[in-house]
Write an enzyme that holds these catalytic residues in place. Structure first.
Site, PDB file in Angstrom:
ATOM      1  N   ARG A  51       0.835  -1.206   0.000  1.00  0.00           N
ATOM      2  CA  ARG A  51       0.000   0.000   0.000  1.00  0.00           C
ATOM      3  C   ARG A  51       0.872   1.258   0.000  1.00  0.00           C
ATOM      4  O   ARG A  51       0.574   2.242  -0.666  1.00  0.00           O
ATOM      5  CB  ARG A  51      -0.958  -0.014   1.209  1.00  0.00           C
ATOM      6  CG  ARG A  51      -1.703   1.286   1.386  1.00  0.00           C
ATOM      7  CD  ARG A  51      -2.969   1.178   2.259  1.00  0.00           C
ATOM      8  NE  ARG A  51      -2.879   0.271   3.377  1.00  0.00           N
ATOM      9  CZ  ARG A  51      -2.175   0.490   4.502  1.00  0.00           C
ATOM     10  NH1 ARG A  51      -1.500   1.613   4.660  1.00  0.00           N
ATOM     11  NH2 ARG A  51      -2.141  -0.417   5.458  1.00  0.00           N
ATOM     12  N   TYR A 103     -17.653  16.771 -14.016  1.00  0.00           N
ATOM     13  CA  TYR A 103     -18.178  15.407 -14.014  1.00  0.00           C
ATOM     14  C   TYR A 103     -19.167  15.267 -12.838  1.00  0.00           C
ATOM     15  O   TYR A 103     -18.888  15.738 -11.730  1.00  0.00           O
ATOM     16  CB  TYR A 103     -17.018  14.411 -13.885  1.00  0.00           C
ATOM     17  CG  TYR A 103     -17.474  13.017 -13.565  1.00  0.00           C
ATOM     18  CD1 TYR A 103     -18.394  12.364 -14.377  1.00  0.00           C
ATOM     19  CD2 TYR A 103     -17.016  12.356 -12.434  1.00  0.00           C
ATOM     20  CE1 TYR A 103     -18.846  11.096 -14.077  1.00  0.00           C
ATOM     21  CE2 TYR A 103     -17.445  11.071 -12.128  1.00  0.00           C
ATOM     22  CZ  TYR A 103     -18.370  10.449 -12.948  1.00  0.00           C
ATOM     23  OH  TYR A 103     -18.813   9.195 -12.637  1.00  0.00           O
ATOM     24  N   ASP A 177      -8.582  19.288 -13.427  1.00  0.00           N
ATOM     25  CA  ASP A 177      -8.867  17.926 -13.877  1.00  0.00           C
ATOM     26  C   ASP A 177      -8.627  17.910 -15.396  1.00  0.00           C
ATOM     27  O   ASP A 177      -9.388  18.508 -16.157  1.00  0.00           O
ATOM     28  CB  ASP A 177     -10.321  17.580 -13.525  1.00  0.00           C
ATOM     29  CG  ASP A 177     -10.728  16.179 -13.957  1.00  0.00           C
ATOM     30  OD1 ASP A 177     -10.093  15.629 -14.879  1.00  0.00           O
ATOM     31  OD2 ASP A 177     -11.700  15.637 -13.393  1.00  0.00           O
ATOM     32  N   LYS A 202      -9.840   6.951 -18.437  1.00  0.00           N
ATOM     33  CA  LYS A 202     -10.276   7.458 -19.744  1.00  0.00           C
ATOM     34  C   LYS A 202      -9.137   7.351 -20.762  1.00  0.00           C
ATOM     35  O   LYS A 202      -8.626   6.278 -20.983  1.00  0.00           O
ATOM     36  CB  LYS A 202     -10.787   8.887 -19.595  1.00  0.00           C
ATOM     37  CG  LYS A 202     -11.677   9.101 -18.371  1.00  0.00           C
ATOM     38  CD  LYS A 202     -12.888   8.188 -18.361  1.00  0.00           C
ATOM     39  CE  LYS A 202     -13.723   8.457 -17.124  1.00  0.00           C
ATOM     40  NZ  LYS A 202     -14.585   7.377 -16.745  1.00  0.00           N
TER      41      LYS A 202
HETATM   42  O1  P1T Z   1     -14.514   7.093 -12.960  1.00  0.00           O
HETATM   43  P1  P1T Z   1     -13.280   7.596 -12.259  1.00  0.00           P
HETATM   44  O2  P1T Z   1     -12.012   6.969 -12.732  1.00  0.00           O
HETATM   45  O3  P1T Z   1     -13.425   7.552 -10.776  1.00  0.00           O
HETATM   46  O4  P1T Z   1     -13.103   9.133 -12.669  1.00  0.00           O
HETATM   47  C1  P1T Z   1     -13.997  10.160 -12.296  1.00  0.00           C
HETATM   48  C2  P1T Z   1     -13.918  11.279 -13.291  1.00  0.00           C
HETATM   49  C3  P1T Z   1     -13.160  12.400 -12.993  1.00  0.00           C
HETATM   50  N1  P1T Z   1     -13.039  13.439 -13.855  1.00  0.00           N
HETATM   51  C4  P1T Z   1     -13.647  13.422 -15.048  1.00  0.00           C
HETATM   52  C5  P1T Z   1     -13.498  14.589 -15.961  1.00  0.00           C
HETATM   53  C6  P1T Z   1     -14.413  12.317 -15.423  1.00  0.00           C
HETATM   54  O5  P1T Z   1     -14.991  12.331 -16.636  1.00  0.00           O
HETATM   55  C7  P1T Z   1     -14.570  11.219 -14.523  1.00  0.00           C
HETATM   56  C8  P1T Z   1     -15.405  10.032 -14.857  1.00  0.00           C
HETATM   57  N2  P1T Z   1     -16.323  10.264 -15.879  1.00  0.00           N
HETATM   58  C9  P1T Z   1     -17.226   9.375 -16.389  1.00  0.00           C
HETATM   59  C10 P1T Z   1     -17.380   8.129 -15.936  1.00  0.00           C
HETATM   60  C11 P1T Z   1     -18.033   9.891 -17.517  1.00  0.00           C
HETATM   61  O6  P1T Z   1     -18.656   9.104 -18.253  1.00  0.00           O
HETATM   62  O7  P1T Z   1     -18.052  11.124 -17.685  1.00  0.00           O
END
Ligand code: P1T
Length: 385
Positions: A51, A103, A177, A202
């Site tokens: 961890r 998001y 972000d 992504k």
């Molecule tokens: O899903 P995760 O890896 O926890 O990420 C969250 C997140 C953070 N910032 C942005 C700009 C994002 O688009 C996302 C996750 N977004 C989606 C699942 C979506 O379909 O927009």
């Protein structure tokens, strides 16, 4: 590695030196061990418990930091895990200024979870620098934004916002972000952001088979605090997932170039179609912040949003190459309805004020052949009338 190297050279080599392993493997080993033998109590060879640190994770974090011209990279169990850990830098009574178009899960974390720790958030349209300045309170400790934003692809002037904030209050931590563009198209740290944050789920992983997040910074003080929190809160990714993302980064430049080509082709087609009300793509001259987008980024990904004149559910049902699903940034093209999917957690009145209506469709244009993507959109537009 010398700093003047090109993006793909860094992606392929930074942190990957075979000489660091006794067997000199060219591809970094996937170290699954959760614990590491100590030579004597408290004497270890850089790793003690999975961890707090793992060699495969370390390779990925080093590579991510190098790609961004950052100094430190930290990875987390998800994008929201990265966000949760970054906002844990705040204390009860602190205040956060967030962009209004974020998001949905980030918005939910700020409105539903942070508030329980007595950390309040104010959401503003950051396309106006004045709105950001006006929202700053004496207890404001963090600014959080996405550019381009999810799902409306608003572009925020990173340099103008960061300079305006830092000249007044250098203590405020600015987090960008950067999920939608990746460090291939935009480097927030170069505009003075303190932390560049990612959902690696992504584009950076790009194969829709890993959930992971990251924070990149040049600040030693923030790295020390985040490293402590990464271990103390335990929001860490698995070594297997780290190996997958490290592998994926090797083709990031190629993939982003193709996402840009395909995304722009689809956006141009949509804009020319009579059944489409309005298209959002920062590299279309019709985008309200087109000039700014071209100035602060070197391209755009495969994200396109648009208002449909017809029946959006019929449009989504008719798609054959695009898959109806949440998420984005993978090799496969996806389509979704933010009002009932990714942004359903944003309160209804806020969604309406932002323009996240049932006519707004978001596309993540993938790497398939351009003509098939455009043809699929065309037949679905016809079916939606
Ligand atoms: O899903 P995760 O890896 O926890 O990420 C969250 C997140 C953070 N910032 C942005 C700009 C994002 O688009 C996302 C996750 N977004 C989606 C699942 C979506 O379909 O927009």
């Amino acid at each position: 590695m010398a700093s003047a190297q090109g993006f793909s050279t860094i992606a392929i080599h930074a942190g990957q030196d075979p000489q660091q392993w006794t067997h000199a493997s060219v591809v970094p080993p996937l170290v699954m061990s959760t614990t590491f033998k100590q030579d004597a109590p408290g004497q270890h060879r850089g790793y003690e418990y999975g961890r707090s640190g793992n060699p495969t994770r370390n390779v990925l974090e080093t590579c991510l930091a190098a790609l961004e011209n950052g100094k430190h990279g930290l990875t987390f169990a998800s994008g929201l895990g990265a966000t949760t850990t970054i906002v844990a830098l705040l204390q009860a009574g602190d205040h956060l200024v967030a962009a209004d178009d974020l998001y949905g899960g980030t918005n939910r974390l700020f409105q539903k979870c942070l508030i329980k720790q007595n950390i309040k958030s104010t959401f503003v349209d950051m396309t106006s620098v004045q709105n950001v300045i006006d929202a700053i309170q004496p207890n404001t400790k963090m600014i959080w934004l996405e550019s381009p934003s999810n799902p409306l692809l608003k572009v925020i002037d990173l340099k103008a916002v960061i300079d305006a904030v830092k000249s007044r209050r250098p203590d405020i931590i600015v987090v960008v972000d950067n999920t939608f563009l990746t460090c291939y198209f935009q480097k927030p740290l170069e505009f003075g952001a303190d932390i560049s944050m990612y959902s690696l789920t992504k584009y950076i992983n790009g194969h829709s088979d890993v959930i992971m997040g990251a924070a990149i910074t040049r600040r030693d003080d923030l790295e020390e605090k985040l490293r402590f929190l990464q271990n103390a809160m335990g929001v860490v990714p698995s070594p297997f997932d780290c190996a997958l993302v490290n592998r994926s980064i090797k083709t990031l430049e190629l993939r982003m170039q193709r996402h840009m080509e395909n995304g722009l082709a689809v956006a141009k087609f949509l804009e020319s179609h009579p059944n489409v009300e309005r298209v959002f793509h920062p590299y279309l001259p019709s985008h309200p912040q087109h000039e700014l987008a071209v100035k602060q980024s070197t391209g755009h990904s495969g994200m396109v949003s648009f208002y449909l004149k017809g029946n959006s559910k019929e449009f989504l049902k008719a798609l054959k190459v695009f898959t109806l699903a949440e998420s984005l940034g993978g090799y496969e093209s996806l389509a979704e309805l933010p009002s009932v999917m990714t942004h359903a957690s944003v309160p209804e009145d806020e969604r309406a004020a932002l323009g996240i209506t049932d006519q707004l469709i978001r596309l993540s244009v993938g790497l398939e052949s351009e003509q098939d993507l455009v043809a699929d959109i065309q037949q679905a537009l016809n079916a939606s009338q």
